[in-house]
Enzyme design. Structure first.
Site, PDB file in Angstrom:
ATOM      1  NE  ARG A 130      10.509  -3.260  -9.940  1.00 55.36           N
ATOM      2  CZ  ARG A 130       9.871  -2.851  -8.797  1.00 55.36           C
ATOM      3  NH1 ARG A 130       8.594  -3.066  -8.513  1.00 55.36           N
ATOM      4  NH2 ARG A 130      10.506  -1.960  -8.095  1.00 55.36           N
ATOM      5  CB  SER A 150      12.876   0.274  -0.271  1.00 58.73           C
ATOM      6  OG  SER A 150      12.086   0.368   0.745  1.00 58.73           O
ATOM      7  CG  ASP A 165       6.598  -3.946   1.007  1.00 64.47           C
ATOM      8  OD1 ASP A 165       6.252  -2.712   1.538  1.00 64.47           O
ATOM      9  OD2 ASP A 165       6.018  -4.053  -0.277  1.00 64.47           O
ATOM     10  CB  SER A 175      13.704   2.135  -3.737  1.00 62.64           C
ATOM     11  OG  SER A 175      12.412   1.576  -3.632  1.00 62.64           O
ATOM     12  CD  GLN A 176       6.788   2.797  -4.378  1.00 59.54           C
ATOM     13  OE1 GLN A 176       6.308   3.811  -4.436  1.00 59.54           O
ATOM     14  NE2 GLN A 176       6.510   1.758  -3.741  1.00 59.54           N
TER      15      GLN A 176
HETATM   16  O1  LIG Z   1       9.180  -0.339  -6.081  1.00 58.22           O
HETATM   17  C1  LIG Z   1       8.382  -1.083  -5.514  1.00 58.22           C
HETATM   18  O2  LIG Z   1       7.484  -1.923  -6.204  1.00 58.22           O
HETATM   19  C2  LIG Z   1       8.145  -1.036  -4.154  1.00 58.22           C
HETATM   20  C3  LIG Z   1       9.042  -0.359  -3.431  1.00 58.22           C
HETATM   21  C4  LIG Z   1       8.822  -0.270  -1.897  1.00 58.22           C
HETATM   22  O3  LIG Z   1       8.741   0.981  -1.457  1.00 58.22           O
HETATM   23  P1  LIG Z   1       9.688   2.093  -0.890  1.00 58.22           P
HETATM   24  O4  LIG Z   1      10.772   2.169  -1.681  1.00 58.22           O
HETATM   25  O5  LIG Z   1       8.780   3.354  -0.851  1.00 58.22           O
HETATM   26  O6  LIG Z   1      10.018   1.589   0.498  1.00 58.22           O
HETATM   27  C5  LIG Z   1       7.720  -1.264  -1.230  1.00 58.22           C
HETATM   28  O7  LIG Z   1       7.300  -0.875  -0.095  1.00 58.22           O
HETATM   29  C6  LIG Z   1       6.472  -1.188  -2.295  1.00 58.22           C
HETATM   30  O8  LIG Z   1       5.452  -2.182  -1.662  1.00 58.22           O
HETATM   31  C7  LIG Z   1       6.958  -1.670  -3.799  1.00 58.22           C
HETATM   32  C1  LIG Z   2       3.994   0.240   0.473  1.00 58.76           C
HETATM   33  C2  LIG Z   2       3.299  -0.727  -0.346  1.00 58.76           C
HETATM   34  O1  LIG Z   2       2.927  -0.397  -1.593  1.00 58.76           O
HETATM   35  P1  LIG Z   2       2.790   0.892  -2.538  1.00 58.76           P
HETATM   36  O2  LIG Z   2       4.185   1.693  -2.262  1.00 58.76           O
HETATM   37  O3  LIG Z   2       2.982   0.241  -3.866  1.00 58.76           O
HETATM   38  O4  LIG Z   2       1.630   1.512  -2.521  1.00 58.76           O
HETATM   39  C3  LIG Z   2       2.918  -2.187   0.091  1.00 58.76           C
HETATM   40  O5  LIG Z   2       2.633  -2.981  -0.965  1.00 58.76           O
HETATM   41  O6  LIG Z   2       3.085  -2.249   1.202  1.00 58.76           O
END
Ligand SMILES: O=C(O)C1=C[C@@H](OP(=O)(O)O)[C@@H](O)[C@H](O)C1
Ligand SMILES: C=C(OP(=O)(O)O)C(=O)O
Length: 430
Positions: free
Chosen positions: A26, A192, A309, A165-166
């Site tokens: 970020r 998430s 995670d 959530s990404q």
């Molecule tokens: O926004 C982020 O940086 C992340 C969101 C999470 O994913 P999800 O939203 O797909 O669960 C997490 O598992 C990932 O390692 C990093």
């Molecule tokens: C799911 C993960 O990462 P990303 O979604 O960023 O690949 C993680 O770090 O466990």
């Protein structure tokens, strides 16, 4: 490269936590989106953080780095025209940059991990970008993906949060730069959710105004904003540290991990509470978690979505607990580097654990007497599977071989060095 994990009854010593993956991603992103010079202290060094460094440099940011910091001259709302970007296996980096690519005429994200990131779905973000007039060419919602953006204006956007959530975070990074104000409504569910808190925290630090509903299901984002150049300090990483803490919990141990802030917005700090619930002797004071494990653990029930995670590490600890543990609300573990329910449980079973799969739950029948081990584990390209199976191997009767354990470097390249420093019998083999 493979790793042999041999039974290790005790762990002892102190380490500093690795730097947070999510905050490094970020801070580098908001630094690139500003037009000034930002400094990020203690960034993570891993394949995923290399991926975002490489991509923002390709998009026109200028990066200089020394031991403790990285200085970034951003490109603001005008990324350089670049034909291709390679995010490696980094999901968050891909999704955030798919949104940023909407500011460019045409960018293709290539598929270099067909068996991992190449299988993950991005349809919900593709649909949301479409509402902004961005044209997206894709392979059934998967890589390779070409984004033809140009000048999206903003406006009303809906996005599903049911898979990741990404997608929402990606839109929250993009919309402040657009000409018009935006209103983002989250459809279905928001998985998430706590991670969106990290996005909002970083946006605020970068001087961006976002009006978020308390439940994070709707947002008003004023347009025409500018990211401020700032200094940022990356905190310690709970998801990676969760595996080391789980290792300390299943052995006789006296282990301290420093740089783990009690007040962090990382949901995975719940590893501390979960281990406490499992009656593992530990303290958490002044940013140090101190585990004095006696190898005895009690089963737990836990809503894993709050700490997505860290769930695999928690499950690894539960393998040795007295009683049956249940990790629920974890369906979106299926859409990560591998299917972290089916694939992970298959490897745990091979190692001798007694586990059961539900569509959105992991059930663990604990075996305080230990598991047999003595098998070779498929890492499924997944750093968190590698870390968690290592925890199991430390308390198995026979060594575990973890194939392709070098994929641990996605987030935690020094994981095995840290464990070895604590006395774990782990060894790289060609
Ligand atoms: O926004 C982020 O940086 C992340 C969101 C999470 O994913 P999800 O939203 O797909 O669960 C997490 O598992 C990932 O390692 C990093
Ligand atoms: C799911 C993960 O990462 P990303 O979604 O960023 O690949 C993680 O770090 O466990």
């Amino acid at each position: 490269m493979d790793v042999i994990v041999r039974p290790t009854p005790t762990l002892q010593g102190e380490i500093g936590a690795l730097s947070s993956k999510n905050y490094t991603t970020r801070y580098l992103l908001v630094a690139a989106l500003s037009e000034g010079v930002s400094t990020i202290y203690h960034p993570a060094h891993s394949e995923d953080s290399d991926a975002i460094r490489r991509c923002i440099a390709d998009l026109g940011a200028v990066l200089t780095e020394d031991e403790e910091k990285i200085v970034v001259q951003g490109f603001g709302r005008q990324p350089r025209n670049v034909k291709e970007l390679n995010v490696g296996n980094a999901g968050a980096v891909l999704r955030f940059l798919m949104a940023v690519a909407a500011l460019s005429p045409e960018v293709t994200f290539v598929n270099t991990y067909p068996d991992s990131l190449g299988k993950r779905p991005h349809d919900d973000l593709i649909k949301a970008l479409g509402q902004l007039g961005v044209e997206v060419e894709h392979n059934e919602g998967r890589l390779p993906i070409t984004i033809r953006g140009g000048k999206p204006a903003g406006g009303r956007i809906t996005v599903s949060g049911a898979v990741s959530s990404q997608f929402l975070s990606a839109l929250l990074f993009l919309t402040p730069l657009l000409e018009e104000d935006s209103e983002i409504t989250v459809l279905d569910d928001l998985k998430s959710k706590v991670v969106v808190g990290q996005t909002l925290e970083v946006l605020e630090q970068a001087g961006i105004v976002v009006h978020a509903a308390d439940d994070y299901m709707s947002f008003k984002v004023p347009g025409r904003q500018a990211y401020k150049a700032q200094s940022y300090t990356v905190q310690g990483d709970y998801p990676g540290s969760a595996a080391v803490l789980a290792a300390a919990a299943v052995t006789g141990s006296d282990v301290k991990i420093h740089r783990l802030a009690e007040k962090s917005k990382q949901g995975e700090r719940a590893i501390v509470d979960v281990l406490r619930m499992m009656e593992v002797p530990l303290t958490h004071e002044d940013g140090t978690v101190h585990v004095q494990g006696n190898g005895k653990l009690k089963a737990v029930e836990f809503d894993g979505d709050a700490a997505t995670d860290a769930v695999l590490a928690m499950v690894a600890a539960a393998v040795f607990a007295e009683g049956t543990s249940r990790f629920y609300n974890v369906e979106n573990l299926r859409y990560k580097e591998c299917d972290r329910i089916t694939d992970y449980l298959a490897e745990l079973t091979r190692a001798g654990a007694k586990v059961e799969e539900r569509p959105d739950e992991i059930i663990v029948h604990g075996q305080p007497e230990g598991v047999e081990g003595g098998v070779t584990i498929n890492a499924h390209y997944d750093h968190r599977v590698i870390m968690a199976l290592t925890v199991v191997g430390l308390r198995a009767r026979q060594p575990l071989v973890i194939k392709d354990a070098h994929h641990v470097a996605k987030s935690y390249p020094q994981y095995f060095d840290h464990l070895r420093a604590l006395g774990a019998d782990v060894e790289w083999v060609e």
